[in-house]
Design a protein around this motif. Structure first.
Motif, mmCIF file in Angstrom:
data_model
loop_
_atom_site.group_PDB
_atom_site.id
_atom_site.type_symbol
_atom_site.label_atom_id
_atom_site.label_comp_id
_atom_site.label_asym_id
_atom_site.label_seq_id
_atom_site.Cartn_x
_atom_site.Cartn_y
_atom_site.Cartn_z
ATOM 1 N N CYS A 189 0.676 -1.283 0.098
ATOM 2 C CA CYS A 189 -0.050 -0.079 0.103
ATOM 3 C C CYS A 189 0.816 1.337 -0.103
ATOM 4 N N ALA A 190 1.808 1.195 0.827
ATOM 5 C CA ALA A 190 2.721 2.285 0.897
ATOM 6 C C ALA A 190 3.459 2.867 -0.425
ATOM 7 N N GLU A 191 3.898 1.670 -1.135
ATOM 8 C CA GLU A 191 4.787 2.018 -2.312
ATOM 9 C C GLU A 191 3.739 1.890 -3.640
ATOM 10 N N THR A 192 2.393 1.926 -3.393
ATOM 11 C CA THR A 192 1.556 2.144 -4.635
ATOM 12 C C THR A 192 1.284 3.421 -4.833
ATOM 13 N N THR A 210 -3.933 6.761 -3.397
ATOM 14 C CA THR A 210 -4.554 6.682 -1.991
ATOM 15 C C THR A 210 -4.733 5.002 -2.004
ATOM 16 N N VAL A 211 -4.191 4.337 -1.047
ATOM 17 C CA VAL A 211 -4.695 3.086 -0.830
ATOM 18 C C VAL A 211 -3.806 2.681 0.514
ATOM 19 N N VAL A 212 -4.701 2.151 1.626
ATOM 20 C CA VAL A 212 -4.316 1.881 2.756
ATOM 21 C C VAL A 212 -4.780 0.484 3.356
ATOM 22 N N ALA A 213 -4.395 -0.018 4.416
ATOM 23 C CA ALA A 213 -4.823 -1.080 5.290
ATOM 24 C C ALA A 213 -6.063 -0.664 5.816
#
Length: 293
Positions: A143-146, A149-152
């Protein structure tokens, strides 16, 4: 110690609550009160509506809340929780169950939350995806490297995590996660990116409503999605409830903390058995049950 847990959105089903209505005068009184508060007959949709009807945001969240809360009210003397927790929306059901919120105020907040989340969803195309079979750390790193905005968003149980964000970022993360060894990474049929930064407009709106609502000292601790530890201070409960919309649901950690603090059984109050399944995946020896009258 008895733990009671309350499900969130997705647990709804056609005909939900009808058995309660037919068996209990107290339930009838509360359902009628709910119709008056909401300004439409939610009971008609719950009892007779299709699965599609129940998917409407303004219906889904209050319907699940009402099923859970009214069931807890009609259990009477049998309902004596030592601790409570709720998954996402279920946290508001739990707060009525442990007397932090009144039935009326809880329902009004749920409806306000549903409408605010719906409006936030309409601002930007967004979604969620379930990721199975990977360690949390790998999912968080992807998620951090995508880009975007995308998060757990939901830590449901070991090896089952839900991610949330804008459509392109979630799709890209799913592809990377499959490459990294995920058993599955599948887009969910939801209205938007719940428990992500994209819910910020809804968080602001809900914060104002929560600030104007009376929160009492609870009769037992609640383990909130944001903090995961036992909370009894009304001001802390308020703060955690506000941040819940943009923060992840730490269900695994909450259940683990409840067990550590002495929970000997978990009873799910409301539609479905999803949470019992998650508890069993966290500790397969733990006793679980569905509340019933």
């Amino acid at each position: 110690m008895k733990a009671y847990i309350f499900p969130g959105q997705g647990a709804q089903f056609s005909g939900m609550g009808l058995d309660l209505f037919e068996k209990s005068a107290k339930a009838q009184e509360l359902f009628k009160k709910a119709n008056a508060i909401l300004g439409f007959s939610i009971t008609d949709i719950m009892f007779e509506g299709s699965a599609e009807d129940l998917k409407q945001t303004k219906v889904t969240q209050p319907a699940v809340f009402l099923h859970s809360v009214i069931l807890s009210k009609v259990l009477g003397e049998d309902f004596k929780p030592d601790m409570v927790a709720g998954h996402s929306l279920g946290e508001l059901s739990a707060l009525v169950a442990n007397n932090t919120l009144s039935f009326e105020d809880g329902l009004k907040l749920v409806y306000k939350r549903a409408m605010a989340m719906q409006q936030a969803c309409e601002l930007e195309p967004s979604t969620m995806a379930a990721v199975l079979g990977l360690e949390d750390e790998i999912v968080e790193a992807v998620c951090a490297e995508t880009e975007g905005t995308v998060v757990a968003a939901n830590y449901n149980c070991p090896g089952q995590l839900v991610i949330s964000g804008d459509v392109k970022a979630v799709e890209a993360a799913c592809e990377t996660l499959k490459e990294r060894g995920a058993k599955r990474a599948m887009i969910l049929p939801v209205g938007g990116a719940f428990h992500s930064p994209l819910m910020e407009p809804a968080r602001k709106e809900l914060a104002a409503a929560i600030e104007n609502t009376t929160f009492n000292t609870p009769t037992c601790p609640i383990y909130q999605n944001v903090s995961t530890f036992a909370v009894t201070d009304p001001e802390e409960i308020k703060k955690n409830l506000v941040f819940q919309l943009t923060a992840p649901v730490k269900w695994t950690q909450s259940v683990q903390n409840m067990m550590q603090d002495g929970a000997s059984s978990f009873t799910e109050v409301g539609p479905g058995k999803v949470l019992q399944g998650l508890v069993k995946k966290i500790d397969r020896k733990m006793e679980t049950a569905s509340a019933s009258i």
